[in-house]
Scaffold this motif. Structure first.
Motif, PDB file in Angstrom:
ATOM      1  N   LEU A  52      10.382   3.415   8.195  1.00  0.00           N
ATOM      2  CA  LEU A  52       9.066   3.979   7.876  1.00  0.00           C
ATOM      3  C   LEU A  52       8.825   5.278   8.634  1.00  0.00           C
ATOM      4  CD1 LEU A  52       6.837   0.767   7.706  1.00  0.00           C
ATOM      5  CD2 LEU A  52       8.009   1.979   5.841  1.00  0.00           C
ATOM      6  N   ASN A  53       9.292   5.339   9.866  1.00  0.00           N
ATOM      7  CA  ASN A  53       9.160   6.559  10.650  1.00  0.00           C
ATOM      8  C   ASN A  53       9.925   7.713   9.994  1.00  0.00           C
ATOM      9  OD1 ASN A  53       8.324   8.103  12.949  1.00  0.00           O
ATOM     10  ND2 ASN A  53      10.357   7.826  13.807  1.00  0.00           N
ATOM     11  N   HIS A  54      11.109   7.416   9.499  1.00  0.00           N
ATOM     12  CA  HIS A  54      11.904   8.427   8.797  1.00  0.00           C
ATOM     13  C   HIS A  54      11.160   8.926   7.552  1.00  0.00           C
ATOM     14  CE1 HIS A  54      15.546  10.475   7.446  1.00  0.00           C
ATOM     15  NE2 HIS A  54      15.241  10.028   6.244  1.00  0.00           N
ATOM     16  N   ASN A  61      11.723   3.699  -3.798  1.00  0.00           N
ATOM     17  CA  ASN A  61      12.858   2.776  -3.941  1.00  0.00           C
ATOM     18  C   ASN A  61      13.155   2.055  -2.626  1.00  0.00           C
ATOM     19  OD1 ASN A  61      13.060   3.690  -6.579  1.00  0.00           O
ATOM     20  ND2 ASN A  61      14.780   5.041  -6.161  1.00  0.00           N
ATOM     21  N   THR A  62      13.062   2.765  -1.519  1.00  0.00           N
ATOM     22  CA  THR A  62      13.320   2.170  -0.208  1.00  0.00           C
ATOM     23  C   THR A  62      12.309   1.071   0.096  1.00  0.00           C
ATOM     24  OG1 THR A  62      14.328   4.198   0.641  1.00  0.00           O
ATOM     25  CG2 THR A  62      13.437   2.654   2.274  1.00  0.00           C
ATOM     26  N   ILE A  63      11.045   1.355  -0.124  1.00  0.00           N
ATOM     27  CA  ILE A  63      10.010   0.360   0.159  1.00  0.00           C
ATOM     28  C   ILE A  63      10.136  -0.816  -0.795  1.00  0.00           C
ATOM     29  CG2 ILE A  63       7.517  -0.061   0.199  1.00  0.00           C
ATOM     30  CD1 ILE A  63       7.254   2.854   1.223  1.00  0.00           C
ATOM     31  N   ASP A  70       0.839  -1.212   0.000  1.00  0.00           N
ATOM     32  CA  ASP A  70       0.000   0.000   0.000  1.00  0.00           C
ATOM     33  C   ASP A  70       0.865   1.250   0.000  1.00  0.00           C
ATOM     34  OD1 ASP A  70      -2.432  -1.328  -0.069  1.00  0.00           O
ATOM     35  OD2 ASP A  70      -2.845  -1.064   2.077  1.00  0.00           O
ATOM     36  N   GLN A  71       1.884   1.278   0.862  1.00  0.00           N
ATOM     37  CA  GLN A  71       2.753   2.455   0.947  1.00  0.00           C
ATOM     38  C   GLN A  71       3.516   2.650  -0.363  1.00  0.00           C
ATOM     39  OE1 GLN A  71       0.944   3.414   3.941  1.00  0.00           O
ATOM     40  NE2 GLN A  71       2.609   4.788   3.465  1.00  0.00           N
TER      41      GLN A  71
END
Length: 177
Positions: A150-152, A53-55, A13-14
């Motif tokens: 995810l917090n970042h 890209n991170t996810i 989803d993110q």
């Protein structure tokens, strides 16, 4: 990484939210009439691409590169070289954006068209939604390192919203009463 089905769905989803943000920022940078607003949209869009890209790396079972800043303290196993910027770099970029806004002569609602206001309103609502969705994902992910990542990202989403809000406020598009 071994994500549960729920965790994988939350991350997917993110990733989809990030893809939408990338598309919106690119389209809106082309549609905006004010060069300072175009710049805000372009910079936010570049950071959204880094989030995507991170996810994507997480979903592929890869931990993004180390060095993430969180709350001003270095987190072991976080990310820096994956395109994430330190808070100082982000604040410096935002200050440059707002200086450009003030120098461009676009202060005040008289020089803004309704289209720019609509673009800003939509992106501000989008950033609010995406930040809230990250909040849910952060609480649902078991791995501390992934939660920190995810917090970042969520903090950067909030900074995007703040940059749009400040732009709108400085141009008479958002009146806080």
């Amino acid at each position: 990484m071994n994500f549960s089905t729920k965790e994988r769905f939350l991350l997917e989803d993110q990733k989809n939210h990030e893809k939408l943000c990338i598309q919106k920022y690119a389209n809106y940078a082309n549609l905006a009439s004010d060069p300072a607003l175009k710049n805000i949209f372009k910079q936010n869009g570049q950071i959204e691409q880094e989030h995507y890209n991170t996810i994507d790396q997480l979903l592929k079972g890869q931990m993004p590169a180390a060095g993430q800043q969180s709350g001003g303290q270095q987190q072991s196993g976080g990310m820096q070289s994956g395109g994430m910027q330190s808070k100082g770099q982000q604040n410096s970029q935002q200050n440059m954006i707002f200086q450009n806004v003030n120098q461009s002569g676009s202060q005040g609602s008289g020089n803004m068209n309704t289209n720019d206001r609509d673009l800003c309103t939509d992106m501000l609502m989008t950033e609010k939604f995406v930040s809230g969705a990250y909040n849910t994902a952060i609480f649902e992910i078991r791995d501390t390192q992934v939660r920190n990542i995810l917090n970042h990202i969520q903090k950067e989403e909030q900074q995007h919203g703040e940059s749009i809000f400040k732009y709108m406020e400085s141009n008479g598009m958002y009146n806080v009463q």
